[in-house]
Write an enzyme that holds these catalytic residues in place. Structure first.
Site: not given
Length: 265
Positions: A145, A158
């Site tokens: 990501s 995250y």
């Protein structure tokens, strides 16, 4: 072309029941690849299996798997090897996130994100590496990501998991280079999938970024086009990756100016 490279290849995709995992599966099947689809939702996998076999005439195997369960990872991959033999490409797509400020993050959520996003990815990779090294052939694609490059407010956990994925992938790439094994990391910005049903409980983040959210079909096409090529990273959208480059060079300035913009979750 991807169609020529992938025809007859054996491709394993985790988190394949929806989102970019399912879209990658559709494109691979259209290129003539044989697929092994893994996810927790076996019903969705079976529906996708039927669709792809009927439409493209390829072999599709499905297995229920929670990648956080490392014992189950070993059992399922042992079955995969018995059924299809060697694995040519592994796409580590399974993952999830929860957006909370650090002091609000629950310990079960923290452990869960690391178990799925990091440990599960490593467990699946460790299962395919021995045969790929022996054959001197293979490709591991890790869906990371942009959060792994730029940590933003309310995504501390995250972001930490995706930083770990990038670090693991970068080290692994050097380890397996002389075995003709490719390692690609995919670093997308926000994608219009069910990911945000869990990650963004209040819906504020999606509302603020929906104007530039990526479509899963677009991301999947970029991933499939990279298969069995020497692609180090896929960064989407490109303008967002420019931000990560600026962040590396001028982190203090970036954080001072960007924190108001980034704090939109």
């Amino acid at each position: 072309m991807a169609r020529e490279r992938l025809k007859g290849k054996n491709i394993v995709i985790t988190g394949a029941s929806g989102g970019i995992g399912a879209e990658i599966a559709k494109l691979c099947a259209a290129s003539g690849a044989n697929l092994v689809l893994l996810a927790r939702s076996i019903d969705k996998l079976r529906q996708l299996e039927s669709e792809l076999e009927q439409k493209h005439g390829v072999n599709v195997e499905v297995f229920q798997l929670n990648v956080a369960n490392t014992d189950q990872v070993r059992e399922v991959f042992d079955q995969i090897f018995r059924v299809i033999g060697d694995i040519d490409i592994l796409v580590n797509n399974a993952g999830f996130g929860v957006f909370r400020e650090a002091h609000e993050a629950r310990m079960d959520e923290i452990k869960g994100m690391f178990e799925v996003n990091v440990v599960g990815l490593m467990a699946c990779t460790s299962m395919v590496l021995p045969q790929m090294r022996e054959r001197h052939f293979g490709h591991i694609i890790n869906i990371a990501s942009q959060a792994g490059k730029i940590a933003t407010p309310k995504s501390s956990v995250y972001s930490a998991t995706k930083h770990a994925v990038l670090g693991y992938s970068n080290a692994l790439r050097m380890e397996v280079d002389h075995f003709n094994i490719q390692v690609t990391t995919v670093n997308p910005g926000p994608i219009a999938t069910n990911f945000f049903n869990i990650a963004d409980e209040k819906g504020t983040y999606v509302k603020n970024v929906q104007g530039f959210m990526l479509q899963p079909e677009f991301v999947a096409r970029k991933v499939v086009d990279s298969m069995l090529t020497k692609t180090r990273e896929i960064n989407l959208p490109r303008w967002m990756n420019m931000g990560s480059a600026i962040y590396v060079l001028f982190p203090r300035l970036f954080e001072r100016i960007g924190k108001k913009v980034l704090n939109k979750k």
